[in-house]
Design an enzyme around this catalytic site. Structure first.
Site, PDB file in Angstrom:
ATOM      1  N   GLU A  72      -6.335   4.467   8.770  1.00  0.00           N
ATOM      2  CA  GLU A  72      -6.004   5.858   8.363  1.00  0.00           C
ATOM      3  C   GLU A  72      -7.404   6.509   7.993  1.00  0.00           C
ATOM      4  O   GLU A  72      -7.881   7.534   8.063  1.00  0.00           O
ATOM      5  CB  GLU A  72      -4.891   6.100   7.326  1.00  0.00           C
ATOM      6  CG  GLU A  72      -3.613   5.676   7.959  1.00  0.00           C
ATOM      7  CD  GLU A  72      -2.693   5.134   7.068  1.00  0.00           C
ATOM      8  OE1 GLU A  72      -2.826   5.434   5.797  1.00  0.00           O
ATOM      9  OE2 GLU A  72      -1.657   4.795   7.704  1.00  0.00           O
ATOM     10  N   GLU A 126      -4.465  -4.796  11.021  1.00  0.00           N
ATOM     11  CA  GLU A 126      -3.356  -3.937  11.350  1.00  0.00           C
ATOM     12  C   GLU A 126      -3.609  -3.351  12.832  1.00  0.00           C
ATOM     13  O   GLU A 126      -4.440  -2.363  12.771  1.00  0.00           O
ATOM     14  CB  GLU A 126      -3.532  -2.940  10.123  1.00  0.00           C
ATOM     15  CG  GLU A 126      -3.470  -3.416   8.984  1.00  0.00           C
ATOM     16  CD  GLU A 126      -3.098  -2.572   7.723  1.00  0.00           C
ATOM     17  OE1 GLU A 126      -1.877  -2.854   7.226  1.00  0.00           O
ATOM     18  OE2 GLU A 126      -3.482  -1.415   7.668  1.00  0.00           O
ATOM     19  N   GLY A 167       3.333   2.086  10.759  1.00  0.00           N
ATOM     20  CA  GLY A 167       4.387   3.286  10.481  1.00  0.00           C
ATOM     21  C   GLY A 167       5.231   3.734  11.799  1.00  0.00           C
ATOM     22  O   GLY A 167       5.862   4.693  11.780  1.00  0.00           O
ATOM     23  N   SER A 203       4.506  -2.263  10.102  1.00  0.00           N
ATOM     24  CA  SER A 203       5.686  -2.431  10.194  1.00  0.00           C
ATOM     25  C   SER A 203       6.332  -3.677   9.789  1.00  0.00           C
ATOM     26  O   SER A 203       7.289  -4.054  10.547  1.00  0.00           O
ATOM     27  CB  SER A 203       6.116  -1.953  11.472  1.00  0.00           C
ATOM     28  OG  SER A 203       5.755  -0.584  11.981  1.00  0.00           O
ATOM     29  N   ASN A 231       0.829  -1.206   0.215  1.00  0.00           N
ATOM     30  CA  ASN A 231       0.015   0.178   0.102  1.00  0.00           C
ATOM     31  C   ASN A 231       0.856   1.176  -0.216  1.00  0.00           C
ATOM     32  O   ASN A 231       1.639   1.393   1.053  1.00  0.00           O
ATOM     33  CB  ASN A 231      -0.959  -0.079   1.294  1.00  0.00           C
ATOM     34  CG  ASN A 231      -1.704   1.155   1.428  1.00  0.00           C
ATOM     35  OD1 ASN A 231      -1.924   2.067   0.504  1.00  0.00           O
ATOM     36  ND2 ASN A 231      -2.303   1.364   2.604  1.00  0.00           N
ATOM     37  N   HIS A 233      -9.135   1.069   5.905  1.00  0.00           N
ATOM     38  CA  HIS A 233      -7.932   1.296   6.365  1.00  0.00           C
ATOM     39  C   HIS A 233      -8.032   2.104   7.673  1.00  0.00           C
ATOM     40  O   HIS A 233      -8.889   3.120   7.568  1.00  0.00           O
ATOM     41  CB  HIS A 233      -6.775   1.807   5.288  1.00  0.00           C
ATOM     42  CG  HIS A 233      -5.463   1.829   5.866  1.00  0.00           C
ATOM     43  ND1 HIS A 233      -4.848   2.509   6.818  1.00  0.00           N
ATOM     44  CD2 HIS A 233      -4.445   0.954   5.591  1.00  0.00           C
ATOM     45  CE1 HIS A 233      -3.682   2.644   7.078  1.00  0.00           C
ATOM     46  NE2 HIS A 233      -3.467   1.306   6.321  1.00  0.00           N
ATOM     47  N   LYS A 280       0.259   4.280  -0.146  1.00  0.00           N
ATOM     48  CA  LYS A 280      -0.489   5.378   0.440  1.00  0.00           C
ATOM     49  C   LYS A 280      -0.225   6.756  -0.150  1.00  0.00           C
ATOM     50  O   LYS A 280      -0.397   6.780  -1.520  1.00  0.00           O
ATOM     51  CB  LYS A 280       0.184   5.417   2.096  1.00  0.00           C
ATOM     52  CG  LYS A 280      -0.119   4.072   2.813  1.00  0.00           C
ATOM     53  CD  LYS A 280       0.296   4.450   4.277  1.00  0.00           C
ATOM     54  CE  LYS A 280       0.190   2.790   4.822  1.00  0.00           C
ATOM     55  NZ  LYS A 280       0.286   3.117   6.339  1.00  0.00           N
TER      56      LYS A 280
HETATM   57  O1  LIG Z   1      -1.384  -0.442   4.727  1.00  0.00           O
HETATM   58  C1  LIG Z   1      -0.255  -0.767   5.208  1.00  0.00           C
HETATM   59  C2  LIG Z   1      -0.146  -0.563   6.638  1.00  0.00           C
HETATM   60  O2  LIG Z   1      -0.787   0.490   7.277  1.00  0.00           O
HETATM   61  C3  LIG Z   1       1.049  -0.690   7.207  1.00  0.00           C
HETATM   62  O3  LIG Z   1       1.857   0.248   7.223  1.00  0.00           O
HETATM   63  P1  LIG Z   1       3.347   0.339   7.567  1.00  0.00           P
HETATM   64  O4  LIG Z   1       4.136  -0.976   7.081  1.00  0.00           O
HETATM   65  O5  LIG Z   1       4.110   1.359   7.272  1.00  0.00           O
HETATM   66  O6  LIG Z   1       3.491   0.264   9.204  1.00  0.00           O
END
Ligand SMILES: O=C[C@H](O)COP(=O)(O)O
Length: 250
Positions: free
Chosen positions: A96, A166, A172, A212, A9, A94, A11
C-alpha cells in the site's frame, strides 16, 4: 515445534479505545502461546498499546516510518519517536505504501537502513501485482524488490529483517495464493537471499506470507516448508479471527 512469527497489521483502523479493547483481549488469549506475536496499531494508538503491552510477550510494531531522523518533514514519524514509545519492529515497503504513495525500493532501502541502525527490527514487504504475475514476472519482481530494498544491508544486519511476501492481488481481496504458489515464491526469496548473502543467511531468514490469511487457511499456508509466519491484515482486527490464527494447530 516450529516457532512462527505472526503479525497483525491493523492498517488505518482503530481509535485508541478500540485498539485498547482489542489488545487487552489479545493479551488474555495469547498468553503462553508458543509463537512470536506482534501487533502494529496506527501511530495514534501506539503509546496506549505500548503501555497496555508492558510485561506481555506480544511485540509492538509500527506500520511505517520516515526515511529521515528528524527535521522539517511535516506529517512524518521518525524512528526515534517509535523507539521512544517502545516500538520494536517496523513494517516497511508494504504494497500500500509502494502503490498508493509511490515508495520506491531506493526510498524503502533508506528506511530499512535507518531503522536497523537505530535498533529496530524490520518486516520488509515484497510482492507482485496481478498484472506482473500474469506476465510471468512474479519471481523477478520480488527478486528486484529484495535487491533494491536490502542494498548495503550487511549480513549481520539482515538478522534483524523478516521478509513478508504479499502478493498484491491477494491483499484484502479474499483471494489467497495457493500454499504451493506462495511456497514457490518463498523458496525464490530464499534463493535470492542466498545469492545476495549466503546459504546460512537464507536458511535463517524468516519469511511471512500475507494476503487474506484467515483462520481456515492459516494451517495449510504455514504448513509449507518455506512459510515461517503470517502478516495478517483484515483478520487481525478482531479477536475471533486473529486468535485462531495465532493459536493455529501447527
Ligand atoms: O499487512 C497485511 C496484508 O496487507 C494482508 O492484508 P489482508 O490480510 O487484509 O489481506
Amino acid at each position: 515445534m516450529r516457532r512462527y512469527f505472526i503479525a497483525g497489521n491493523w492498517k488505518m483502523n482503530k481509535t485508541v479505545a478500540e485498539a485498547l479493547e482489542l489488545v487487552e483481549g489479545l493479551k488474555k488469549e495469547v498468553s503462553g502461546v508458543a509463537h512470536r506475536v506482534m501487533v502494529a496499531p496506527p501511530f495514534t494508538a501506539l503509546d496506549a498499546v505500548a503501555k497496555s503491552l508492558k510485561g506481555s510477550e506480544i511485540i509492538l510494531g509500527a506500520q511505517n516510518m520516515s526515511d529521515q531522523e528528524s527535521g522539517a518533514h511535516t506529517g512524518e514519524v521518525s524512528v526515534l519517536m517509535l523507539k521512544d514509545l517502545g516500538v520494536e519492529v517496523v513494517i516497511l515497503g508494504h504494497s500500500e505504501r509502494r502503490l498508493i504513495y509511490g515508495e520506491s525500493d531506493e526510498f524503502i532501502n533508506r528506511k530499512v537502513r535507518l531503522a536497523i541502525s537505530r535498533g529496530l527490527e524490520v518486516i520488509l514487504c515484497v510482492g507482485e501485482t496481478l498484472e506482473q504475475r500474469e506476465a510471468g514476472k512474479a519471481e523477478a519482481v520480488v527478486e528486484g524488490q529484495l535487491a533494491g530494498s536490502l542494498k548495503d544491508v550487511s549480513e549481520a544486519d539482515l538478522k534483524k529483517v523478516t521478509i513478508a511476501y504479499e502478493p498484491v492481488w491477494a491483499i484484502g481481496t479474499g483471494k489467497t495464493a495457493t500454499p504451493g504458489d506462495a511456497d514457490a515464491i518463498h523458496k525464490a526469496v530464499r534463493k535470492k537471499i542466498s545469492g545476495l548473502y549466503s546459504a546460512q543467511a537464507a536458511e535463517d531468514l524468516v519469511i511471512q506470507y500475507g494476503g487474506s490469511v484467515k483462520p481456515d487457511n492459516a494451517k495449510e499456508l504455514m504448513g509449507m516448508e518455506n512459510i515461517d509466519g503470517a502478516l495478517v491484515g483484515g483478520a487481525a482486527l478482531k479477536l475471533d479471527s486473529f486468535v485462531p490464527i495465532v493459536k493455529f494447530d501447527a
